[in-house]
Design a protein around this motif. Structure first.
Motif, PDB file in Angstrom:
ATOM      1  N   GLU A  24      24.037 -40.386 -44.064  1.00  0.00           N
ATOM      2  CA  GLU A  24      25.067 -39.959 -43.102  1.00  0.00           C
ATOM      3  C   GLU A  24      24.543 -39.938 -41.660  1.00  0.00           C
ATOM      4  O   GLU A  24      25.214 -40.380 -40.727  1.00  0.00           O
ATOM      5  CB  GLU A  24      25.605 -38.571 -43.490  1.00  0.00           C
ATOM      6  CG  GLU A  24      26.804 -38.160 -42.640  1.00  0.00           C
ATOM      7  CD  GLU A  24      27.408 -36.829 -43.082  1.00  0.00           C
ATOM      8  OE1 GLU A  24      28.230 -36.301 -42.324  1.00  0.00           O
ATOM      9  OE2 GLU A  24      27.044 -36.332 -44.170  1.00  0.00           O
ATOM     10  N   LYS A  35      22.897 -50.681 -45.535  1.00  0.00           N
ATOM     11  CA  LYS A  35      23.449 -51.933 -46.055  1.00  0.00           C
ATOM     12  C   LYS A  35      24.658 -52.279 -45.200  1.00  0.00           C
ATOM     13  O   LYS A  35      25.612 -51.499 -45.109  1.00  0.00           O
ATOM     14  CB  LYS A  35      23.851 -51.770 -47.525  1.00  0.00           C
ATOM     15  CG  LYS A  35      24.353 -53.082 -48.132  1.00  0.00           C
ATOM     16  CD  LYS A  35      24.801 -52.907 -49.569  1.00  0.00           C
ATOM     17  CE  LYS A  35      25.335 -54.222 -50.116  1.00  0.00           C
ATOM     18  NZ  LYS A  35      25.875 -54.081 -51.487  1.00  0.00           N
ATOM     19  N   LYS A  40      31.504 -53.084 -43.023  1.00  0.00           N
ATOM     20  CA  LYS A  40      31.258 -51.920 -43.871  1.00  0.00           C
ATOM     21  C   LYS A  40      29.762 -51.621 -43.867  1.00  0.00           C
ATOM     22  O   LYS A  40      28.945 -52.535 -43.986  1.00  0.00           O
ATOM     23  CB  LYS A  40      31.727 -52.192 -45.306  1.00  0.00           C
ATOM     24  CG  LYS A  40      33.237 -52.251 -45.458  1.00  0.00           C
ATOM     25  CD  LYS A  40      33.625 -52.391 -46.925  1.00  0.00           C
ATOM     26  CE  LYS A  40      35.143 -52.405 -47.073  1.00  0.00           C
ATOM     27  NZ  LYS A  40      35.546 -52.490 -48.503  1.00  0.00           N
ATOM     28  N   VAL A  46      33.429 -47.597 -42.360  1.00  0.00           N
ATOM     29  CA  VAL A  46      34.214 -48.825 -42.205  1.00  0.00           C
ATOM     30  C   VAL A  46      34.712 -48.911 -40.772  1.00  0.00           C
ATOM     31  O   VAL A  46      35.330 -47.968 -40.249  1.00  0.00           O
ATOM     32  CB  VAL A  46      35.425 -48.856 -43.173  1.00  0.00           C
ATOM     33  CG1 VAL A  46      36.205 -50.157 -42.988  1.00  0.00           C
ATOM     34  CG2 VAL A  46      34.950 -48.722 -44.616  1.00  0.00           C
ATOM     35  N   LEU A  59      24.238 -43.406 -40.394  1.00  0.00           N
ATOM     36  CA  LEU A  59      25.574 -43.978 -40.160  1.00  0.00           C
ATOM     37  C   LEU A  59      26.152 -43.509 -38.826  1.00  0.00           C
ATOM     38  O   LEU A  59      26.797 -44.271 -38.115  1.00  0.00           O
ATOM     39  CB  LEU A  59      26.534 -43.602 -41.302  1.00  0.00           C
ATOM     40  CG  LEU A  59      26.315 -44.303 -42.648  1.00  0.00           C
ATOM     41  CD1 LEU A  59      27.316 -43.797 -43.672  1.00  0.00           C
ATOM     42  CD2 LEU A  59      26.445 -45.820 -42.506  1.00  0.00           C
ATOM     43  N   MET A  97      26.012 -42.343 -51.962  1.00  0.00           N
ATOM     44  CA  MET A  97      25.804 -43.118 -50.724  1.00  0.00           C
ATOM     45  C   MET A  97      27.064 -43.077 -49.867  1.00  0.00           C
ATOM     46  O   MET A  97      28.176 -43.275 -50.358  1.00  0.00           O
ATOM     47  CB  MET A  97      25.444 -44.572 -51.071  1.00  0.00           C
ATOM     48  CG  MET A  97      25.027 -45.385 -49.849  1.00  0.00           C
ATOM     49  SD  MET A  97      24.495 -47.065 -50.253  1.00  0.00           S
ATOM     50  CE  MET A  97      22.840 -46.763 -50.798  1.00  0.00           C
ATOM     51  N   ASN A  98      26.906 -42.794 -48.584  1.00  0.00           N
ATOM     52  CA  ASN A  98      28.048 -42.696 -47.669  1.00  0.00           C
ATOM     53  C   ASN A  98      28.465 -44.076 -47.166  1.00  0.00           C
ATOM     54  O   ASN A  98      27.645 -44.997 -47.074  1.00  0.00           O
ATOM     55  CB  ASN A  98      27.674 -41.810 -46.470  1.00  0.00           C
ATOM     56  CG  ASN A  98      27.330 -40.400 -46.902  1.00  0.00           C
ATOM     57  OD1 ASN A  98      28.178 -39.667 -47.386  1.00  0.00           O
ATOM     58  ND2 ASN A  98      26.066 -40.030 -46.769  1.00  0.00           N
ATOM     59  N   GLU A  99      29.735 -44.172 -46.791  1.00  0.00           N
ATOM     60  CA  GLU A  99      30.278 -45.456 -46.329  1.00  0.00           C
ATOM     61  C   GLU A  99      30.972 -45.291 -44.980  1.00  0.00           C
ATOM     62  O   GLU A  99      31.658 -44.293 -44.733  1.00  0.00           O
ATOM     63  CB  GLU A  99      31.290 -45.992 -47.357  1.00  0.00           C
ATOM     64  CG  GLU A  99      31.933 -47.308 -46.934  1.00  0.00           C
ATOM     65  CD  GLU A  99      33.017 -47.763 -47.916  1.00  0.00           C
ATOM     66  OE1 GLU A  99      33.608 -48.820 -47.683  1.00  0.00           O
ATOM     67  OE2 GLU A  99      33.268 -47.045 -48.909  1.00  0.00           O
ATOM     68  N   PHE A 119      26.771 -48.914 -45.451  1.00  0.00           N
ATOM     69  CA  PHE A 119      26.455 -47.913 -46.474  1.00  0.00           C
ATOM     70  C   PHE A 119      25.070 -47.331 -46.210  1.00  0.00           C
ATOM     71  O   PHE A 119      24.140 -48.058 -45.866  1.00  0.00           O
ATOM     72  CB  PHE A 119      26.464 -48.559 -47.868  1.00  0.00           C
ATOM     73  CG  PHE A 119      27.753 -49.269 -48.201  1.00  0.00           C
ATOM     74  CD1 PHE A 119      28.798 -48.597 -48.825  1.00  0.00           C
ATOM     75  CD2 PHE A 119      27.920 -50.611 -47.880  1.00  0.00           C
ATOM     76  CE1 PHE A 119      29.986 -49.253 -49.122  1.00  0.00           C
ATOM     77  CE2 PHE A 119      29.090 -51.271 -48.177  1.00  0.00           C
ATOM     78  CZ  PHE A 119      30.133 -50.596 -48.809  1.00  0.00           C
TER      79      PHE A 119
END
Length: 317
Positions: free
Chosen positions: A49, A35, A44, A5, A52, A1-3, A46
């Motif tokens: 990609e 998330k 943040k 921030v 995001l 899973m990508n994050e 999650f």
């Protein structure tokens, strides 16, 4: 899973995230597959990609808007999250333009992309149609443009009119003189004027005829020169009334017609003069038309939801 921030700098997290993180909850609603966690000045996120990247783009738009106007609310967030481009929600080069300095220093501006389009159209056309549901600011923006034109001496008077359809033939049974009978139907026009012109001055303008508020029937036989004329609730005009109104236009006049084709109070089988005029005049040079929608609603956030709910019924009629 990508994050992902993101840290807010030079922005108050409390103002940006809203009370009890209500703005974050709205973001979660629009990005259910992500998330989203907000702590302190950091957020943040999650997930996938591609999602995001979209979130990052929209969040940057929100930061830009907040940086410019120092405020964020549910209407702005929804406009940003549902707009196809920045131009659809944010201020154009003219967006900072104050139409009128209202009562108690209140700054009256166009607040949405379509309201700004309405302002722009009024500069380039002498006849403008502003069409949209309740709460989209079409009448209020029109009144602001009329007051602006009067203050800048572009016109000598403002004429505001509505078809008093609701009154019908029962008007005679209402107590009081004609003005007292009609005032309730003209109230939204008075409300706009009271925000923009101090009470004593407004009273003087009305007494001297600089500002005239009258039912549509009173327009018959007149030629309206050097005036900014607004026909409100135009969906309740008949063919004959609309044609009569449009042919009142005199020299140096600006006409604005506002209405909501979804709220017609005419008797059954009576064709709305507004609907007909929109078809007949759509290709006429010098006529501007702007269609406002639920993205332009600036009343209580529930109004937007109410409009959406009723659309489902109306489309099934």
């Amino acid at each position: 899973m990508n994050e992902l921030v993101i840290e807010l700098s030079e922005i108050s997290p409390r103002d940006f995230f809203g009370q009890q993180n209500e703005h974050i909850e709205l973001l979660k609603k629009y990005f259910p597959k992500l998330k989203i966690v907000a702590r302190g000045s950091k957020i943040k996120v999650f997930g996938d990609e591609e999602m995001l990247e979209e979130f990052d783009k929209r969040f940057t738009m929100l930061i830009d808007h907040f940086g410019k106007f120092n405020k964020l609310d549910e209407n702005v967030i929804e406009r940003v999250l549902t707009s196809e481009s920045k131009e659809d929600y944010s201020s154009s080069s003219e967006s900072g333009e104050v139409l009128v300095h209202g009562v108690s220093g209140r700054l009256i501006k166009a607040q949405t992309a379509n309201q700004r389009k309405l302002v722009d159209l009024s500069k380039r056309n002498d006849l403008i149609f502003a069409i949209g549901p309740a709460g989209t600011g079409k009448t209020y923006t029109g009144v602001a443009l009329a007051v602006k034109a009067l203050k800048e001496k572009q016109v000598k008077r403002i004429i505001l009119t509505r078809p008093a359809v609701e009154a019908g033939e029962n008007l005679g049974f209402l107590p009081g003189d004609l003005k007292e009978k009609l005032d309730p139907y003209m109230q939204p026009l008075y409300d706009g004027l009271r925000d923009m012109i101090p009470a004593e001055k407004l009273e003087t303008f009305i007494e001297k005829g600089v500002i005239q508020i009258a039912p549509l029937a009173f327009m018959r036989g007149r030629t309206l020169d050097n005036a900014f004329v607004i026909l409100d609730e135009a969906q309740n005009t008949t063919h004959a009334q609309m044609k009569m109104f449009l042919t009142r236009m005199g020299k140096s006049a600006k006409f604005m017609i506002t209405g909501d084709p979804g709220q017609i109070d005419l008797p059954r089988r009576t064709v709305s003069g507004l609907k007909e005029a929109l078809l007949v005049l759509k290709d006429v040079k010098g006529v501007g038309m702007v269609y406002l929608d639920d993205k332009d609603v600036i009343r209580h956030r529930l109004v937007k939801k109410i409009i959406a709910a009723y659309k489902t019924i109306e489309h099934n009629d």
